[in-house]
Design a protein around this motif. Structure first.
Motif, PDB file in Angstrom:
ATOM      1  N   ASP A  23      40.536   3.434 -46.080  1.00 31.18           N
ATOM      2  CA  ASP A  23      39.308   4.214 -45.991  1.00 31.18           C
ATOM      3  C   ASP A  23      39.140   4.652 -44.548  1.00 31.18           C
ATOM      4  O   ASP A  23      39.117   3.820 -43.640  1.00 31.18           O
ATOM      5  N   LYS A  27      37.024   5.950 -41.480  1.00 30.70           N
ATOM      6  CA  LYS A  27      35.635   5.883 -41.065  1.00 30.70           C
ATOM      7  C   LYS A  27      35.453   6.558 -39.712  1.00 30.70           C
ATOM      8  O   LYS A  27      36.132   6.227 -38.740  1.00 30.70           O
ATOM      9  N   TYR A  63      31.221   0.548 -37.164  1.00 30.96           N
ATOM     10  CA  TYR A  63      31.396  -0.529 -38.135  1.00 30.96           C
ATOM     11  C   TYR A  63      30.045  -0.977 -38.668  1.00 30.96           C
ATOM     12  O   TYR A  63      29.057  -1.055 -37.933  1.00 30.96           O
ATOM     13  N   HIS A 122      30.738  -2.794 -44.936  1.00 28.00           N
ATOM     14  CA  HIS A 122      32.084  -2.251 -45.137  1.00 28.00           C
ATOM     15  C   HIS A 122      33.056  -3.328 -45.618  1.00 28.00           C
ATOM     16  O   HIS A 122      34.024  -3.023 -46.324  1.00 28.00           O
ATOM     17  N   TYR A 149      40.081  -0.648 -43.523  1.00 29.56           N
ATOM     18  CA  TYR A 149      39.144   0.346 -43.009  1.00 29.56           C
ATOM     19  C   TYR A 149      39.621   0.744 -41.621  1.00 29.56           C
ATOM     20  O   TYR A 149      39.708  -0.105 -40.725  1.00 29.56           O
ATOM     21  N   TYR A 162      38.845   2.855 -38.383  1.00 24.71           N
ATOM     22  CA  TYR A 162      37.753   3.502 -37.653  1.00 24.71           C
ATOM     23  C   TYR A 162      38.350   4.483 -36.653  1.00 24.71           C
ATOM     24  O   TYR A 162      38.928   4.081 -35.645  1.00 24.71           O
TER      25      TYR A 162
END
Length: 207
Positions: free
Chosen positions: A120, A122, A126, A130, A154, A156
């Protein structure tokens, strides 16, 4: 996300999902995030260069390059992978399955010989929720496509130091926990009654 909306504000839940009267306020950060996601998707699908804001993000460049190399090597790399799950964790149509229980939309699915990875992207910061979202995406995907192992990541793009990976252990048990939450939400909405849903737009008690 629906569960989170229901817990935060029943009125918001009703307006977004029942009466469809919720109007999203234009948000430059959300628009930027959507543009970055679209650029990464196009790059992974067609091998074109990143464009716009995505081209300015070193992490996006590194990841798309690595994923394209994996794709060229025969690894399944599927951007914007969507599927539905029924109550028995069978993969069903995302939109129209009559026994649909959950919808899952992944930014990227990677399946390397039975070793699964959900990614995912992002933009922004954060958030603790999540972690739960990653668990859901990873567990749902594991039970749907029956991989030997599954990790949920995830990434970032603005804050690479926040990137995390969750190893998915016992995905069926994890999904039973998520489905139990769905059942409790259904019970709550049923207790209000279909004719009383509209009253949630101005609930007298939000405990």
């Amino acid at each position: 996300s629906r569960l989170r909306d229901l817990k935060v504000c029943p009125a918001m839940y009703v307006a977004k999902y029942e009466t469809k009267k919720w109007i999203e306020t234009p948000n430059p950060n959300m628009e930027r995030g959507s543009a970055v996601h679209s650029s990464i998707e196009n790059t992974l699908n067609y091998g074109i260069h990143l464009e716009g804001e995505a081209a300015k993000l070193p992490v996006a460049q590194q990841w798309t390059s690595a994923l394209l190399d994996m794709k060229d090597a025969g690894v399944l790399v599927a951007p914007e992978f969507k599927f539905g799950l029924d109550k028995n964790f069978n993969k069903v149509d995302f939109f129209r399955a009559p026994d649909l229980r959950a919808r899952v939309g992944l930014d990227v699915l990677v399946n390397n010989g039975g070793k699964g990875l959900t990614i995912d992207w992002k933009t922004g910061h954060y958030k603790p929720e999540h972690l739960t979202d990653a668990d859901f995406y990873g567990a749902a995907t594991a039970v749907a496509i029956r991989t030997r192992t599954m990790d949920a990541m995830y990434v970032y793009l603005d804050e690479p130091h926040s990137t995390f990976t969750r190893e998915i252990i016992k995905p069926e048990a994890m999904m039973l926990g998520f489905y139990d939450s769905f059942e409790k939400a259904d019970d709550y909405l049923d207790s209000v009654g279909k004719n009383g849903l509209i009253r949630l737009l101005d609930p007298p008690d939000r405990k």
